[in-house]
Scaffold this motif. Sequence first.
Motif, PDB file in Angstrom:
ATOM      1  N   VAL A  11       0.826  -1.187   0.044  1.00 41.35           N
ATOM      2  CA  VAL A  11      -0.067  -0.020  -0.092  1.00 41.35           C
ATOM      3  C   VAL A  11       0.927   1.330  -0.050  1.00 41.35           C
ATOM      4  O   VAL A  11       0.990   2.198  -0.805  1.00 41.35           O
ATOM      5  N   ARG A  12       1.803   1.302   0.873  1.00 38.97           N
ATOM      6  CA  ARG A  12       2.732   2.541   0.935  1.00 38.97           C
ATOM      7  C   ARG A  12       4.051   2.165   1.978  1.00 38.97           C
ATOM      8  O   ARG A  12       3.806   0.997   2.549  1.00 38.97           O
ATOM      9  N   PHE A  13       5.087   2.774   1.498  1.00 35.81           N
ATOM     10  CA  PHE A  13       6.447   2.540   2.316  1.00 35.81           C
ATOM     11  C   PHE A  13       6.673   3.817   3.174  1.00 35.81           C
ATOM     12  O   PHE A  13       6.505   4.809   2.689  1.00 35.81           O
ATOM     13  N   GLU A  14       6.458   3.331   4.307  1.00 36.47           N
ATOM     14  CA  GLU A  14       6.938   4.588   5.320  1.00 36.47           C
ATOM     15  C   GLU A  14       8.505   4.860   5.326  1.00 36.47           C
ATOM     16  O   GLU A  14       9.329   3.933   5.150  1.00 36.47           O
ATOM     17  N   THR A  15       8.457   6.420   5.158  1.00 38.49           N
ATOM     18  CA  THR A  15      10.080   6.789   5.153  1.00 38.49           C
ATOM     19  C   THR A  15      10.437   7.725   6.256  1.00 38.49           C
ATOM     20  O   THR A  15      11.453   8.046   6.188  1.00 38.49           O
ATOM     21  N   VAL A  16       9.502   8.131   7.041  1.00 37.85           N
ATOM     22  CA  VAL A  16       9.705   8.938   8.166  1.00 37.85           C
ATOM     23  C   VAL A  16      10.341   8.208   9.058  1.00 37.85           C
ATOM     24  O   VAL A  16      10.021   7.102   9.784  1.00 37.85           O
ATOM     25  N   MET A  17      11.758   8.768   9.751  1.00 38.96           N
ATOM     26  CA  MET A  17      12.479   8.078  10.804  1.00 38.96           C
ATOM     27  C   MET A  17      11.600   8.236  11.964  1.00 38.96           C
ATOM     28  O   MET A  17      10.993   9.284  12.591  1.00 38.96           O
ATOM     29  N   PRO A  18      11.606   7.100  12.931  1.00 39.59           N
ATOM     30  CA  PRO A  18      10.609   7.494  14.126  1.00 39.59           C
ATOM     31  C   PRO A  18      11.474   7.953  15.131  1.00 39.59           C
ATOM     32  O   PRO A  18      12.630   8.111  15.078  1.00 39.59           O
ATOM     33  N   ASP A  19      10.871   8.380  16.251  1.00 36.44           N
ATOM     34  CA  ASP A  19      11.502   9.069  17.450  1.00 36.44           C
ATOM     35  C   ASP A  19      11.727   7.752  18.141  1.00 36.44           C
ATOM     36  O   ASP A  19      10.878   7.602  18.920  1.00 36.44           O
TER      37      ASP A  19
END
Length: 234
Positions: A36-44
Amino acid sequence: MKKFIKIFAWAVFSTFIILVFIGSFLIYKVKYGFPVRFETVMPDIEFPTDRKVNVLLFSKTTGFRHDASIDAGKEAFAVMAVKDDWFLYETESGGVFNEEQLSKFDVVIFNNSTGRVLNDKQQQVLENYVENGGMLLGIHGAGDDSHRWEWYEQNLIGAKFSHHPIKNQIQETDLYLEADISPSLKKDLPDTWTHADEWYVFFSNPRIQGFRIIYRIDGEKIDPNGNFFLIRNK
């Protein structure tokens, strides 16, 4: 009467086409998944400095989802983390697969992750992590062929997934500890134990590729029949 027969025949044919389409859709979904989508935001993430081990528990799926097994895995690893003083970071977001954060984990666990769950860059980050000494543990669904990732299949699984039994989906059999395992690894491990599971069937033995096996089963003592195409492989 002829008109009725014609209408009936078209109805049967249309139903057949719809069923074939639905069946093909489901088979493709199980084997390859639909990203569906690839998450690219670095988590905290705040990594504690007082823990023995940093563990990344990754449970994302885009193929078949083993809900009960995934939940059981989360609970089991949470208990182990408390008992053995781990820092356990559980997520289904691929954003954590960046060089900076992934390098801080001692082990990555694919908790029944199926389908393509990482983009090209994230896959390369994980490849580099493993090839530079990082550890990856894959549970059950992580060993199927839905990931569409040649490096993963060749270097982590070591064989091409065929199917799992459907007629006798859960079967009980004995597992045997290999004799050539190092003493430090086999410490406290039983020589044999009995377990019921949904055993996976592969087209070849990973030993051929030089993979080290810890436990084995006797493939002659399970019934491998029952994939979608009724292929019998051992």
